[in-house]
Scaffold this motif. Sequence first.
Motif, PDB file in Angstrom:
ATOM      1  N   LEU A 162      23.880  30.536  41.116  1.00 41.48           N
ATOM      2  CA  LEU A 162      25.143  30.979  40.545  1.00 41.48           C
ATOM      3  C   LEU A 162      25.961  31.729  41.569  1.00 41.48           C
ATOM      4  N   VAL A 163      27.187  31.958  41.210  1.00 38.38           N
ATOM      5  CA  VAL A 163      27.957  32.916  41.991  1.00 38.38           C
ATOM      6  C   VAL A 163      28.313  34.051  41.056  1.00 38.38           C
ATOM      7  N   GLU A 164      28.563  35.187  41.642  1.00 34.81           N
ATOM      8  CA  GLU A 164      29.042  36.301  40.844  1.00 34.81           C
ATOM      9  C   GLU A 164      30.342  35.897  40.179  1.00 34.81           C
ATOM     10  N   ASN A 165      30.532  36.295  38.968  1.00 28.66           N
ATOM     11  CA  ASN A 165      31.741  35.903  38.253  1.00 28.66           C
ATOM     12  C   ASN A 165      32.681  37.066  37.955  1.00 28.66           C
ATOM     13  N   GLN A 166      32.098  38.074  37.317  1.00 32.43           N
ATOM     14  CA  GLN A 166      32.948  39.136  36.776  1.00 32.43           C
ATOM     15  C   GLN A 166      33.644  39.950  37.862  1.00 32.43           C
ATOM     16  N   LYS A 167      32.837  40.427  38.799  1.00 30.02           N
ATOM     17  CA  LYS A 167      33.404  41.302  39.832  1.00 30.02           C
ATOM     18  C   LYS A 167      34.456  40.579  40.690  1.00 30.02           C
ATOM     19  N   PRO A 168      34.149  39.386  41.194  1.00 28.58           N
ATOM     20  CA  PRO A 168      35.156  38.701  42.001  1.00 28.58           C
ATOM     21  C   PRO A 168      36.449  38.440  41.233  1.00 28.58           C
ATOM     22  N   MET A 169      36.314  38.102  39.960  1.00 22.52           N
ATOM     23  CA  MET A 169      37.522  37.865  39.189  1.00 22.52           C
ATOM     24  C   MET A 169      38.309  39.172  39.058  1.00 22.52           C
ATOM     25  N   ARG A 170      37.573  40.249  38.837  1.00 24.59           N
ATOM     26  CA  ARG A 170      38.243  41.545  38.719  1.00 24.59           C
ATOM     27  C   ARG A 170      38.985  41.861  40.012  1.00 24.59           C
ATOM     28  N   GLU A 171      38.303  41.642  41.129  1.00 23.95           N
ATOM     29  CA  GLU A 171      38.929  41.949  42.421  1.00 23.95           C
ATOM     30  C   GLU A 171      40.144  41.074  42.697  1.00 23.95           C
ATOM     31  N   LEU A 196      31.988  31.600  32.143  1.00 29.24           N
ATOM     32  CA  LEU A 196      33.431  31.685  31.956  1.00 29.24           C
ATOM     33  C   LEU A 196      33.794  32.982  31.231  1.00 29.24           C
ATOM     34  N   LYS A 197      32.941  33.365  30.313  1.00 29.93           N
ATOM     35  CA  LYS A 197      33.161  34.643  29.637  1.00 29.93           C
ATOM     36  C   LYS A 197      33.214  35.764  30.657  1.00 29.93           C
ATOM     37  N   LEU A 198      32.286  35.712  31.609  1.00 33.27           N
ATOM     38  CA  LEU A 198      32.243  36.749  32.625  1.00 33.27           C
ATOM     39  C   LEU A 198      33.527  36.787  33.447  1.00 33.27           C
ATOM     40  N   ARG A 199      34.026  35.597  33.741  1.00 33.29           N
ATOM     41  CA  ARG A 199      35.281  35.561  34.505  1.00 33.29           C
ATOM     42  C   ARG A 199      36.398  36.217  33.697  1.00 33.29           C
ATOM     43  N   ASN A 201      35.946  38.452  31.432  1.00 30.51           N
ATOM     44  CA  ASN A 201      35.674  39.887  31.436  1.00 30.51           C
ATOM     45  C   ASN A 201      36.182  40.541  32.716  1.00 30.51           C
ATOM     46  N   GLY A 202      36.047  39.841  33.811  1.00 30.60           N
ATOM     47  CA  GLY A 202      36.549  40.355  35.083  1.00 30.60           C
ATOM     48  C   GLY A 202      38.045  40.630  35.000  1.00 30.60           C
ATOM     49  N   TYR A 203      38.697  39.687  34.376  1.00 34.10           N
ATOM     50  CA  TYR A 203      40.151  39.835  34.170  1.00 34.10           C
ATOM     51  C   TYR A 203      40.442  41.073  33.325  1.00 34.10           C
ATOM     52  N   LYS A 204      39.657  41.190  32.250  1.00 33.36           N
ATOM     53  CA  LYS A 204      39.872  42.352  31.369  1.00 33.36           C
ATOM     54  C   LYS A 204      39.574  43.663  32.096  1.00 33.36           C
ATOM     55  N   ASP A 205      38.499  43.641  32.889  1.00 34.33           N
ATOM     56  CA  ASP A 205      38.134  44.839  33.649  1.00 34.33           C
ATOM     57  C   ASP A 205      39.293  45.300  34.522  1.00 34.33           C
ATOM     58  N   ALA A 206      39.899  44.317  35.196  1.00 36.31           N
ATOM     59  CA  ALA A 206      40.977  44.662  36.114  1.00 36.31           C
ATOM     60  C   ALA A 206      42.132  45.310  35.359  1.00 36.31           C
ATOM     61  N   LEU A 207      42.444  44.726  34.201  1.00 39.37           N
ATOM     62  CA  LEU A 207      43.532  45.309  33.407  1.00 39.37           C
ATOM     63  C   LEU A 207      43.179  46.743  33.019  1.00 39.37           C
ATOM     64  N   ALA A 208      41.978  46.900  32.491  1.00 35.07           N
ATOM     65  CA  ALA A 208      41.549  48.219  32.018  1.00 35.07           C
ATOM     66  C   ALA A 208      41.619  49.244  33.140  1.00 35.07           C
ATOM     67  N   LYS A 209      41.115  48.842  34.269  1.00 31.98           N
ATOM     68  CA  LYS A 209      41.077  49.751  35.409  1.00 31.98           C
ATOM     69  C   LYS A 209      42.461  50.234  35.807  1.00 31.98           C
ATOM     70  N   ASN A 210      43.444  49.414  35.490  1.00 30.69           N
ATOM     71  CA  ASN A 210      44.807  49.770  35.870  1.00 30.69           C
ATOM     72  C   ASN A 210      45.636  50.191  34.658  1.00 30.69           C
ATOM     73  N   SER A 211      44.922  50.494  33.602  1.00 34.56           N
ATOM     74  CA  SER A 211      45.571  50.948  32.380  1.00 34.56           C
ATOM     75  C   SER A 211      46.653  49.998  31.881  1.00 34.56           C
ATOM     76  N   ILE A 212      46.380  48.721  32.050  1.00 31.01           N
ATOM     77  CA  ILE A 212      47.287  47.748  31.467  1.00 31.01           C
ATOM     78  C   ILE A 212      46.697  47.342  30.127  1.00 31.01           C
ATOM     79  N   LYS A 213      47.499  47.474  29.107  1.00 30.42           N
ATOM     80  CA  LYS A 213      46.973  47.179  27.792  1.00 30.42           C
ATOM     81  C   LYS A 213      46.678  45.690  27.651  1.00 30.42           C
ATOM     82  N   LEU A 214      45.502  45.406  27.133  1.00 31.02           N
ATOM     83  CA  LEU A 214      45.101  44.009  26.963  1.00 31.02           C
ATOM     84  C   LEU A 214      45.829  43.391  25.784  1.00 31.02           C
ATOM     85  N   ASP A 215      46.510  42.292  26.039  1.00 32.01           N
ATOM     86  CA  ASP A 215      47.188  41.583  24.953  1.00 32.01           C
ATOM     87  C   ASP A 215      46.456  40.264  24.721  1.00 32.01           C
ATOM     88  N   GLU A 216      45.685  40.222  23.622  1.00 30.13           N
ATOM     89  CA  GLU A 216      44.850  39.035  23.372  1.00 30.13           C
ATOM     90  C   GLU A 216      45.692  37.755  23.294  1.00 30.13           C
TER      91      GLU A 216
END
Lengths: 331, 331
Positions: A162-171, A196-199, A201-216
């Motif tokens: 596998l490759v890492e999914n969540q962290k790279p997507m977040r970055e 794909l879920k992890l990817r 999640n990476g996206y969501k992590d990035a938003l959260a980290k930057n205090s961008i509200k998640l819009d489903e």
Amino acid sequence: MKKKSINDIAKELGFSKTTISFVLNNKGDEKNISKRTQEIILEYVRKVNYQPNQIAKSLKNGKTNTIGYLVPDISNPFYARIGRLIEDLLWEQGYHLIIGSTDEKQEKEDLLLSMFVNRQVDGLIIASCFSDLHRLKTLSAQNFPMVFFDREDPDFNANYILVENQKPMREAVQKIIDKGATKIGLLSITPNIYSLKLRINGYKDALAKNSIKLDENLIRIVDNNDLQESTQAQLNYLMSQKVDAIAFTNNQITAIAIWWMNTIHKKDLSEIKFVSFDNLDLFDYSIPRVVSVAQPIEEIAKYAVDILKEVIQSNDRVIKRIELKPKLIER
Amino acid sequence: MKKKSINDIAKELGFSKTTISFVLNNKGDEKNISKRTQEIILEYVRKVNYQPNQIAKSLKNGKTNTIGYLVPDISNPFYARIGRLIEDLLWEQGYHLIIGSTDEKQEKEDLLLSMFVNRQVDGLIIASCFSDLHRLKTLSAQNFPMVFFDREDPDFNANYILVENQKPMREAVQKIIDKGATKIGLLSITPNIYSLKLRINGYKDALAKNSIKLDENLIRIVDNNDLQESTQAQLNYLMSQKVDAIAFTNNQITAIAIWWMNTIHKKDLSEIKFVSFDNLDLFDYSIPRVVSVAQPIEEIAKYAVDILKEVIQSNDRVIKRIELKPKLIER
DNA sequence: GTGAAAGCGCTAACAG
DNA sequence: CTGTTAGCGCTTTCAC
């Protein structure tokens, strides 16, 4: 013209099948066949261009020297390129590839899986859609040699490359946030696959980290049955919502998106930023600019083949989980 | 856990192998096996998930239900997409694909060819590099079912699915002449393949028709062993010669050229015009603009499979040559 | 040094 | 209606 069998050769030469077989399998010396006899046989075989029947060999030996390559779509550049690398690596070892494309359909995957098993492939390299673990678990329980790549199901214990999914997507998403993106959409193929879920999640992590509200509402899922149309429709929606960036969970939909932006939409090309999991050469110059997560396909192919071989050779259960690091490509 | 054989089933159920075999092959009624017996067998088979061994079947029947797909490179989008289409068409007929990439190397092609024959594939779909006809002619003489596509060798009489080469290339080049191109280079992979020669001839025809003097120096051949580097070097040369257009004989080198223009060269993007035999989605929006000759890949796949099936089924020699019309895409 | 024969798992002609 | 049996082409044990 019927093909010659080892029997024909034996008759024509006046030796027994046994002798012929020994010589052909380089066991001549070991079995004390006289040099002279060996020469005669080898010479004759070359002359008539005799080719032993692999099917008969396989039946006898219980080995076919074929490996099944089971992926969503062999014409997807990602799977095609890995397939090619695997083909070459296996070729060196005397193995050959039978391919099967599932189109992400469980039913097709099941049928292909049975087909491969019936065909007695010696092993399987799989990017499964994991929508039903039943058959995979059965095979696994029977110790059938399999290596999974690209995707993972945490409920299924197996060999994974596998490759890492969540962290790279977040970055990757972080990169475009750094460049000013504030309203970021996401487009994904069916995310019932854990990776794909992890990817996502990476996206969501990035938003959260930057205090961008998640819009489903900005997380859009395309329909696998009609990838082209559905991707375009979802893109249309995202653009209508005035997003200033879009993250894609695989290269296929990113490619469609770039095409759509340039040929149908024809607006916002320089304003919008893309993030893509998986890289494509065209990202080097395409507009919109794409920050991408490049998977190390050579490594993936190498590990897949190595581990599969290991599994095939060892009698006891091998379970390995390799997680490779993808490369972030800024643009 | 060893796999069950038909013998095991027979013993466990108290019927003979024959009965089991008949029922499994849907010959139960034909062979007057009682409904009751059939039910019992089918039921049991389902319960224990018995899967007949295809290898044994193949050995017996002399049919493997596999087809070999032999192309220069399965990861080239052109061959990958046709491969996928063929895979699907064959799947419907119960056939499966074994792939082999030759890298345009005669030696590899020969080895793959033997491999396919030894494996007893029922037929072959081939885009050959045609650098040595010996083995192909031998196979052909043995009536081995083969269908060739994409490329032709006039010295080799076989089943061909081709597209017109010369005229479409001439027309495509004509388009850019109409748009003002006067100094037109050409880049091609090794043109020892007849079909590629025809494409080059098409280019020459267009020049001649417009009284543009042919400059052999502007016809550049890339080295197959190092496609990337070589293509870039040749492009560099052509650009230094101040060509205002370049014709490419296949999509692979066009894609490299677009990449090179955008990422390395970074000049003349809107000044220069491209012509490409084979289409790619990205041509719809890439700069330089590309006039392309799109091959009808669905048709190619369809004909290849249809004719191969015909050849496999008929006992006497079938020789067909289908020439399809590609589509000129102006941009 | 070499050969006879069994058997891998399946199909199908033939027998009953 | 169902079973016996030969045989597809090969490998390998055992015997000579």
